[in-house]
Design a protein around this motif. Structure first.
Motif, short mmCIF file in Angstrom:
data_model
loop_
_atom_site.label_atom_id
_atom_site.label_comp_id
_atom_site.label_asym_id
_atom_site.label_seq_id
_atom_site.Cartn_x
_atom_site.Cartn_y
_atom_site.Cartn_z
N VAL A 30 38.98 44.47 47.48
CA VAL A 30 38.46 43.66 46.38
C VAL A 30 37.17 44.31 45.90
CG1 VAL A 30 37.71 41.38 45.60
CG2 VAL A 30 39.43 41.56 47.40
N GLN A 61 34.23 44.84 42.44
CA GLN A 61 33.57 44.08 41.38
C GLN A 61 34.47 43.98 40.15
OE1 GLN A 61 29.63 45.47 40.45
NE2 GLN A 61 29.57 44.38 38.51
N TYR A 88 37.79 43.27 38.60
CA TYR A 88 38.93 42.48 39.06
C TYR A 88 40.25 43.23 38.95
CZ TYR A 88 35.22 39.30 37.58
OH TYR A 88 34.01 38.72 37.36
N GLN A 121 38.90 34.76 37.97
CA GLN A 121 39.55 36.07 38.07
C GLN A 121 39.29 36.71 39.44
OE1 GLN A 121 39.43 38.83 34.65
NE2 GLN A 121 38.37 37.21 33.52
N GLN A 122 38.07 36.53 39.97
CA GLN A 122 37.77 37.11 41.27
C GLN A 122 38.55 36.42 42.37
OE1 GLN A 122 37.27 39.81 42.56
NE2 GLN A 122 35.10 40.19 42.21
N PRO A 177 31.87 42.34 45.50
CA PRO A 177 32.85 41.61 44.68
C PRO A 177 32.25 40.51 43.84
CG PRO A 177 32.96 40.87 46.95
CD PRO A 177 32.01 42.04 46.93
N LEU A 178 31.05 40.03 44.18
CA LEU A 178 30.49 38.87 43.48
C LEU A 178 29.24 39.21 42.68
CD1 LEU A 178 30.79 36.33 46.44
CD2 LEU A 178 32.54 37.04 44.82
N ARG A 228 28.78 32.45 42.70
CA ARG A 228 28.75 33.28 43.91
C ARG A 228 28.90 32.42 45.14
NH1 ARG A 228 25.63 38.68 43.22
NH2 ARG A 228 25.76 38.78 45.48
N LEU A 257 32.50 31.32 45.55
CA LEU A 257 33.38 32.42 45.98
C LEU A 257 33.09 32.84 47.41
CD1 LEU A 257 35.60 34.01 44.37
CD2 LEU A 257 34.20 32.47 43.01
#
Length: 273
Positions: free
Chosen positions: A69, A71, A73, A123-124, A144-145, A153, A156
């Motif tokens: 995963v 940044q 997507y 999307q993440q 990723p966040l 954040r 997630l």
């Protein structure tokens, strides 16, 4: 720059890697995943050799069964949420894992939407679920966040912890965010010029004052660990993490994300409320 890393990661561990830009963090993840060819190196996972340049052994990325995963997507824009997940299925793999991941990442109401109609956080979540479709044992997360706001954040981070625990993953996270690192990881290392060094963590919370009297600080509950007779609560106060022992009846009313007040005295920190 030469990347010279000797590292052992325990099964089920959540390792965070910090360090300045250009120190080799992303390259290290790509080497583990097999996306970058090492000039010299050795990687073994659960008894299987993934890379041994001395013997010219190098498993292809798809043979390493790693979830990635990033940044970006990288979702297919012409596919719905469900179709993005189903596309990641191996040939002959049962589709029940798609439904399971849709539930655990709370995407049920979004499964028929296309990526263009999703927020960055949504999307993440799809990208995270898609990385887990093939049920990898190792999950690699590269900032990723970092493109999300603070509120998203936090949400997630909850999903990442949830899937890490639910699927008993070994997870490696690259992040510059100290709150994120404290909240998610069980161990932290830093890279500097391609080598492992001690992470530059904030100074510890002051546990006494000049008058010797008690004082109180508020913080966010990061995690609750069950011990033999007591519970250990991880509390984030500013940029510092404090471990507080408390009784089961006090811990039973708490969950990650709650705000609590800690009293500091000459003996040890105590949960107040």
């Amino acid at each position: 720059m030469e990347l010279d890393v000797h590292l052992k990661i325990e099964q089920g561990e959540f390792l965070a890697i910090t360090g300045p830009s250009g120190s080799g963090k992303t390259t290290l993840l790509r080497l583990i995943a097999g996306l970058v060819q090492a000039e010299e190196g050795y990687i073994r996972s659960e008894g299987t050799v993934w890379l041994d340049t001395a013997r010219k052994a190098n498993l292809r990325p798809q043979e390493r069964h790693v979830g990635l995963v990033f940044q970006d997507y990288a979702l297919f824009p012409n596919m719905t949420v469900r179709q993005n997940l189903e596309y990641a299925l191996r040939k002959g793999q049962a589709q029940n894992i798609v439904d399971e991941l849709i539930e655990i990442t709370e995407l049920r109401e979004l499964e028929k939407r296309y990526p263009a109609r999703l927020s960055g956080g949504q999307q993440q979540r799809v990208a995270l679920a898609r990385a887990l479709v093939q049920q990898p044992r190792l999950l690699l997360l590269d900032e990723p966040l970092s493109a999300l706001d603070a509120g998203m954040r936090a949400k997630l981070q909850h999903y990442i912890l949830r899937v890490h625990q639910a699927y008993r993953l070994t997870t490696i996270l690259v992040s510059h965010d100290q709150r994120e690192v404290f909240k998610l990881s069980s161990r932290i290392i830093a890279l500097q010029h391609g080598r492992i060094c001690r992470p530059e963590l904030p100074p510890p919370v002051l546990l006494s004052n000049a008058s010797g009297s008690d004082f109180h600080l508020s913080g966010e509950v990061l995690d609750i660990e069950k011990g033999s007779s007591k519970f250990i609560i991880k509390v984030l106060i500013g940029a510092n993490m404090v471990r507080v022992e408390t009784r089961p009846e006090d811990a039973s009313n708490l969950q990650a994300g709650d705000t609590v007040t800690i009293r500091f005295n000459a003996r040890q920190p105590e949960l107040v409320r």
